[in-house]
Design a protein around this motif. Structure first.
Motif, PDB file in Angstrom:
ATOM      1  N   ARG A 135       0.799  -1.223   0.000  1.00 45.32           N
ATOM      2  CA  ARG A 135       0.000   0.000   0.000  1.00 45.32           C
ATOM      3  C   ARG A 135       0.834   1.276   0.000  1.00 45.32           C
ATOM      4  NH1 ARG A 135      -2.891  -3.838   2.260  1.00 45.32           N
ATOM      5  NH2 ARG A 135      -5.148  -3.943   1.932  1.00 45.32           N
ATOM      6  N   ASP A 136       2.086   1.169   0.398  1.00 45.41           N
ATOM      7  CA  ASP A 136       2.916   2.368   0.447  1.00 45.41           C
ATOM      8  C   ASP A 136       3.482   2.743  -0.919  1.00 45.41           C
ATOM      9  OD1 ASP A 136       4.423  -0.072   0.701  1.00 45.41           O
ATOM     10  OD2 ASP A 136       6.203   1.159   1.054  1.00 45.41           O
ATOM     11  N   LYS A 137       3.276   1.877  -1.928  1.00 40.99           N
ATOM     12  CA  LYS A 137       3.869   2.127  -3.239  1.00 40.99           C
ATOM     13  C   LYS A 137       2.837   2.639  -4.241  1.00 40.99           C
ATOM     14  CE  LYS A 137       7.787  -0.894  -2.775  1.00 40.99           C
ATOM     15  NZ  LYS A 137       8.706  -1.815  -3.446  1.00 40.99           N
ATOM     16  N   ASN A 138       3.341   3.391  -5.212  1.00 41.93           N
ATOM     17  CA  ASN A 138       2.521   3.742  -6.369  1.00 41.93           C
ATOM     18  C   ASN A 138       2.466   2.513  -7.272  1.00 41.93           C
ATOM     19  OD1 ASN A 138       2.304   6.625  -5.698  1.00 41.93           O
ATOM     20  ND2 ASN A 138       4.492   6.657  -6.114  1.00 41.93           N
ATOM     21  N   VAL A 139       1.269   2.141  -7.695  1.00 45.05           N
ATOM     22  CA  VAL A 139       1.090   0.897  -8.439  1.00 45.05           C
ATOM     23  C   VAL A 139       0.616   1.208  -9.856  1.00 45.05           C
ATOM     24  CG1 VAL A 139       0.029  -1.388  -8.446  1.00 45.05           C
ATOM     25  CG2 VAL A 139       0.441  -0.213  -6.265  1.00 45.05           C
ATOM     26  N   ILE A 140       1.384   0.754 -10.841  1.00 42.61           N
ATOM     27  CA  ILE A 140       1.015   0.884 -12.248  1.00 42.61           C
ATOM     28  C   ILE A 140       0.590  -0.493 -12.744  1.00 42.61           C
ATOM     29  CG2 ILE A 140       1.764   1.498 -14.575  1.00 42.61           C
ATOM     30  CD1 ILE A 140       4.021   3.150 -13.267  1.00 42.61           C
ATOM     31  N   LEU A 141      -0.590  -0.584 -13.324  1.00 50.17           N
ATOM     32  CA  LEU A 141      -1.071  -1.839 -13.893  1.00 50.17           C
ATOM     33  C   LEU A 141      -1.016  -1.779 -15.410  1.00 50.17           C
ATOM     34  CD1 LEU A 141      -2.260  -4.311 -12.270  1.00 50.17           C
ATOM     35  CD2 LEU A 141      -2.211  -2.165 -10.972  1.00 50.17           C
ATOM     36  N   TYR A 142      -0.676  -2.913 -16.034  1.00 53.50           N
ATOM     37  CA  TYR A 142      -0.763  -3.009 -17.488  1.00 53.50           C
ATOM     38  C   TYR A 142      -1.072  -4.438 -17.881  1.00 53.50           C
ATOM     39  CZ  TYR A 142       3.950  -5.126 -17.920  1.00 53.50           C
ATOM     40  OH  TYR A 142       5.045  -5.965 -17.850  1.00 53.50           O
ATOM     41  N   CYS A 143      -1.420  -4.636 -19.153  1.00 56.41           N
ATOM     42  CA  CYS A 143      -1.703  -5.968 -19.686  1.00 56.41           C
ATOM     43  C   CYS A 143      -1.411  -5.930 -21.177  1.00 56.41           C
ATOM     44  CB  CYS A 143      -3.141  -6.395 -19.372  1.00 56.41           C
ATOM     45  SG  CYS A 143      -4.402  -5.192 -19.857  1.00 56.41           S
ATOM     46  N   GLY A 144      -2.329  -6.394 -22.006  1.00 57.45           N
ATOM     47  CA  GLY A 144      -2.125  -6.329 -23.451  1.00 57.45           C
ATOM     48  C   GLY A 144      -2.699  -5.065 -24.053  1.00 57.45           C
ATOM     49  N   GLY A 145      -3.910  -4.709 -23.616  1.00 55.79           N
ATOM     50  CA  GLY A 145      -4.575  -3.537 -24.174  1.00 55.79           C
ATOM     51  C   GLY A 145      -5.305  -2.695 -23.157  1.00 55.79           C
ATOM     52  N   LEU A 157      -9.427  -3.715  -1.874  1.00 55.58           N
ATOM     53  CA  LEU A 157      -8.525  -3.944  -0.746  1.00 55.58           C
ATOM     54  C   LEU A 157      -8.082  -2.653  -0.062  1.00 55.58           C
ATOM     55  CD1 LEU A 157      -6.371  -6.776  -2.347  1.00 55.58           C
ATOM     56  CD2 LEU A 157      -7.750  -7.004  -0.268  1.00 55.58           C
ATOM     57  N   GLY A 158      -8.459  -1.512  -0.635  1.00 53.92           N
ATOM     58  CA  GLY A 158      -8.121  -0.246  -0.015  1.00 53.92           C
ATOM     59  C   GLY A 158      -6.882   0.435  -0.550  1.00 53.92           C
ATOM     60  N   TYR A 159      -6.288  -0.111  -1.614  1.00 59.98           N
ATOM     61  CA  TYR A 159      -5.165   0.572  -2.267  1.00 59.98           C
ATOM     62  C   TYR A 159      -5.708   1.811  -2.977  1.00 59.98           C
ATOM     63  CZ  TYR A 159      -2.214  -3.586  -1.633  1.00 59.98           C
ATOM     64  OH  TYR A 159      -1.478  -4.615  -1.114  1.00 59.98           O
ATOM     65  N   ASP A 160      -4.952   2.907  -2.902  1.00 59.21           N
ATOM     66  CA  ASP A 160      -5.465   4.129  -3.524  1.00 59.21           C
ATOM     67  C   ASP A 160      -4.466   4.827  -4.444  1.00 59.21           C
ATOM     68  OD1 ASP A 160      -3.730   5.061  -1.610  1.00 59.21           O
ATOM     69  OD2 ASP A 160      -5.199   6.298  -0.551  1.00 59.21           O
ATOM     70  N   LYS A 161      -3.248   4.307  -4.537  1.00 57.13           N
ATOM     71  CA  LYS A 161      -2.250   4.924  -5.432  1.00 57.13           C
ATOM     72  C   LYS A 161      -2.117   4.039  -6.672  1.00 57.13           C
ATOM     73  CE  LYS A 161       0.769   5.298  -2.013  1.00 57.13           C
ATOM     74  NZ  LYS A 161       1.977   5.672  -1.227  1.00 57.13           N
ATOM     75  N   LEU A 162      -3.174   4.049  -7.475  1.00 57.83           N
ATOM     76  CA  LEU A 162      -3.305   3.117  -8.590  1.00 57.83           C
ATOM     77  C   LEU A 162      -3.459   3.850  -9.912  1.00 57.83           C
ATOM     78  CD1 LEU A 162      -6.029   0.815  -6.973  1.00 57.83           C
ATOM     79  CD2 LEU A 162      -3.568   0.357  -7.064  1.00 57.83           C
ATOM     80  N   THR A 163      -2.860   3.277 -10.957  1.00 56.74           N
ATOM     81  CA  THR A 163      -3.035   3.847 -12.288  1.00 56.74           C
ATOM     82  C   THR A 163      -2.938   2.745 -13.329  1.00 56.74           C
ATOM     83  OG1 THR A 163      -2.406   5.673 -13.722  1.00 56.74           O
ATOM     84  CG2 THR A 163      -0.608   4.378 -12.802  1.00 56.74           C
ATOM     85  N   LEU A 164      -3.434   3.023 -14.520  1.00 59.99           N
ATOM     86  CA  LEU A 164      -3.437   2.062 -15.622  1.00 59.99           C
ATOM     87  C   LEU A 164      -2.637   2.610 -16.796  1.00 59.99           C
ATOM     88  CD1 LEU A 164      -4.597  -0.529 -17.009  1.00 59.99           C
ATOM     89  CD2 LEU A 164      -6.518   0.887 -17.751  1.00 59.99           C
TER      90      LEU A 164
END
Length: 289
Positions: free
Chosen positions: A239-249, A263-270
């Motif tokens: 939770r302390d990290k900035n999270v970048i999500l990716y996949c194929g498209g 789960l309560g994570y709030d530093k999320l981006t796509l």
């Protein structure tokens, strides 16, 4: 900001089908194969035919590639500008005052993609856990025919910055200890062990793997929060990290995003263009096992 109500059950939807404020949308798209050597990884086909063959009573249909993507972009399903989205959602009768429920057929990723898009516009929506497959398996009522639609509305977005990012943002954060980049594709593609339809095999350097498929049960519902928490923790997603999500498209990764939000994570981006862009750009680094 966590959103513990991002999911809705089939029982809950059945109980509110007669609610005049309900806005229920089938979001299904199909990625059909293309011949080897094609310039595109797949052909995006709207799910209007399967909608006509059967849908939850009263639902409307949303064509992701047709109305809700940037037609000028090189990648499928690219997030368009706010004005286009406001007009499209308004045509389909959505606005922040309505109870918006999204579902899809075969996989929840199409409905979770729309959920993330609406979240970026400041609008709350809920995703039907298990989608239309679970609804049908339970013997619940099904309607056939073309969508009747809802009365048009004036959809006003309140955009939230940072929920979608580009390749430069991702590249700049390679090696950043405050950031963890997560690949939602299967492990064989993450490791570069199989040819990829997106281009060069492999992953964004330093990224970890939490495959969206591992977050889904056999009945197409999402796994428990405890199981998801364990899978993300094992990959070093905290939770302390900035999270970048990716996949194929930029589609299946939204399953991970929904679970992390729950789960309560709030530093999320796509990373919107994901490997459809990254793997085809020789100027971008790639990593394999």
């Amino acid at each position: 900001m966590s959103q513990p109500t991002a999911l809705i059950t089939t029982e809950q939807v059945a109980a509110i089908l007669a609610d005049p404020d309900l806005r229920l949308y089938d979001c299904t798209t199909y990625n059909e194969p293309v011949p080897p050597g094609s310039d595109v990884p797949y052909r995006a086909v709207p799910g209007d035919k399967t909608f006509a063959a059967g849908h939850i009573p009263g639902a409307d249909y949303l064509d992701l590639q047709g109305e809700f993507s940037d037609a000028s972009a090189q990648q499928f399903f690219t997030m368009p500008d706010v004005a286009q989205l406001e007009a499209a959602f308004g045509r389909h009768g959505a606005d922040a005052s309505k109870t918006i429920v999204l579902y899809s057929i075969g996989t929840m990723m199409w409905s979770t993609r729309f959920w993330w898009m609406l979240r970026s516009l400041g609008v709350v929506a809920r995703v039907l856990d298990g989608g239309f497959d679970k609804w049908k398996d339970e013997g619940r009522p099904v309607e056939t025919g073309a969508p009747k639609g809802y009365p048009a509305t004036t959809f006003k977005a309140s955009p939230r910055a940072g929920l979608f990012v580009d390749k430069d943002f991702v590249k700049e954060r390679i090696g950043d200890p405050a950031t963890v980049t997560v690949n939602a594709l299967g492990p064989q593609f993450h490791r570069g062990l199989e040819p990829s339809r997106y281009g060069r095999p492999g992953r964004v350097p330093g990224s970890v793997n939490v495959s969206a498929a591992t977050l889904v049960n056999a009945d197409k519902t999402l796994t428990t929060l405890a199981d998801a928490e364990a899978k993300f923790a094992a990959a070093g997603v905290t939770r302390d990290k900035n999270v970048i999500l990716y996949c194929g498209g930029g589609i299946s990764a939204t399953i991970d995003l929904l679970m992390l939000t729950q789960l309560g994570y709030d530093k999320l981006t796509l990373y919107d263009a994901s490997m459809g862009e990254w793997a085809r750009d020789p100027s971008l680094p790639i990593e394999t096992d």
